[in-house]
Scaffold this active site. Sequence first.
Site, short mmCIF file in Angstrom:
data_model
loop_
_atom_site.label_atom_id
_atom_site.label_comp_id
_atom_site.label_asym_id
_atom_site.label_seq_id
_atom_site.Cartn_x
_atom_site.Cartn_y
_atom_site.Cartn_z
N ASP A 42 0.86 -1.18 0.00
CA ASP A 42 0.00 0.00 0.00
C ASP A 42 0.90 1.23 0.00
O ASP A 42 1.52 1.55 1.02
CB ASP A 42 -0.90 0.03 1.24
CG ASP A 42 -1.99 -1.04 1.19
OD1 ASP A 42 -1.76 -2.10 0.56
OD2 ASP A 42 -3.07 -0.82 1.77
N LYS A 49 -6.91 3.26 -3.57
CA LYS A 49 -7.38 3.25 -2.19
C LYS A 49 -7.60 4.68 -1.75
O LYS A 49 -6.84 5.57 -2.14
CB LYS A 49 -6.30 2.55 -1.34
CG LYS A 49 -6.50 2.59 0.15
CD LYS A 49 -5.43 1.73 0.86
CE LYS A 49 -5.40 1.97 2.35
NZ LYS A 49 -4.32 1.24 3.03
N LYS A 96 -10.27 0.07 -2.79
CA LYS A 96 -10.21 -0.13 -1.34
C LYS A 96 -10.53 1.17 -0.62
O LYS A 96 -9.67 2.04 -0.50
CB LYS A 96 -8.81 -0.64 -0.93
CG LYS A 96 -8.63 -0.77 0.59
CD LYS A 96 -7.29 -1.39 0.96
CE LYS A 96 -7.05 -1.33 2.46
NZ LYS A 96 -5.71 -1.80 2.85
#
Lengths: 304, 281
Positions: A141, A204, A240
Amino acid sequence: MKTEVLPFPARRDSPAIDQVGVEERAQRFCARSLKKETKMSALKLAVTMLDVTTLEGADSVGKVRQMCQKAMRPLPGDPSVGPAAAVCVYPRMVKTAVKAVEGSKVRVAAVATQFPSGQMRLKERLGEVKYAVGEGADEIDMVISRGQFLQGEYRAIYDEVAACKEACGEARLKVILETGELTTYDNVRFASDMSMAAGADFIKTSTGKVPIAATLPVTLVMLQAIEDFYERTGRMVGMKPAGGISNAKLALQYLVMVREVLGPKWLTNDWFRFGASSLTNDLLMQIRKQETGRYQSGDYFSQD
Amino acid sequence: MSNLGIPKTYKLFIGGKFPRTESGRILKVRGPKGEFLANASRASRKDFRNSVVAARRASGGWAKSTAYLKGQILYRIAEILDGRTDQFVNELVAHGLPENKARAEVAEAVDLLVHYAGWSDKYQALFSTVNPVASSHFNFSSPEPSGVVVIVSPTRGSLPELVSVIAPAMVGGNAVVVLAGENALTAISFAEVLATSDVPAGVVNILTGHRDELVPEFAKHMDVNAMLLCSDDAEERQGVELEAVENLKRVALQPDRPLSPSPYHILDFQEIKTTWHPVGV
């Protein structure tokens, strides 16, 4: 997985976002009512989409191990619930997590690139990615440099995402836009388009470290970007939302939105995740409530 | 009774706010001759769930606040209630009570509040003990609040009835959710008194609704620590005791009338904690 990097997109190619329209449409997803079996299957689906997360200075080996146990068996005694999609930790905890989830379906995600601010030279940030991958992380991430984005240095963002994708090797790359700091939906849309072109496997919303985290409208903007990208290139990109999704009701509204915008293909943990720490217990409490007819208490569910 | 010419809307009292019931249902409140008085809210089990969430959030801070503060706040409720006597008298008269009886009921409620305000820093001394033990320990027991207490008020729900069940649980440091009796208007007007008396949001939550619908939910909820049921119905009492077993709620059963003032009603919702403190040999 080999991902083709597309050329740097022009900002004018990203459509302008109608703020009022997006917010009203997002609001409409909240009016759907899921009951009984549908609710139960949605709750169980949501559990399998969790990236169970701990990103604190106080994280210890013991805490990470405990969390991994919870990700593998969220509701001890009921194997029909879970496992969660992944655990999400700092790079130093990757080795511990990999060992703890060994033999299960739970993947290990690591935040990297100077999470959460991203304020460091690219060289060191890429080094962090390589270190996390070397430790055994299945997913990375990354955060983008919001400061540079707001200064208009879009190309730098595209380049850093592409460089991170390369540094990831086999690991899947999730790109955190930190939408709370991008200030407008137009910025969110362009940052999404750019990240996907540069090779992001997931986009995300947030780090969870700034006050404004995931919201339904901002997620809708990103889902629309994913939809358009898929139409144009045929490549699926995951979504996400992270931060601020603390109860089951809200989680189900997100699922409804994904289903209606992108369709059932995205309703698996390969393409949709929730980044959350307190959502897990609320989902479990709702599942128990559906089974027993009794409203539940946090006293009967493990806290970590 | 009102200059507006429109009947007042009586809503619920949850977490310091006055929301309508999420179910949208109403209770038609009628006077003694069947005339329409008002629409009150008919709470659903989701309203109850929300009340427990609000009470749980409030319970920690309220339990930790000093006995002095709790006493002051109860006394403050008495002051504000006293100042609003006429409003309550009007509502009670509309419900068919003679005016002198209505005044007496309000005065009784004020007295009850003052009574329990006085107990706030005294019941601990009454119920604590120093225990003789056969080792070199100083051993003592003292009461602590149970946490979230749900209360099913006596059926009629007069003002003294309502205050007599809320005040002891509250002064003992518990956050409470109360199902009011048939007199919904008095209950919600009393909530307005609470809302203006420095009672922290969520410490008292008041629902109006159907008893047979909500009592089983009260007994079943896992995040409730104790329950007070004022009832003469053997079947209702047994039902509550059976459901309460699941999370071992403490259940206090009382007859269907106002509780007479007594510190033992405070003790009903206290846990006794015993401490062993080593002393030098």
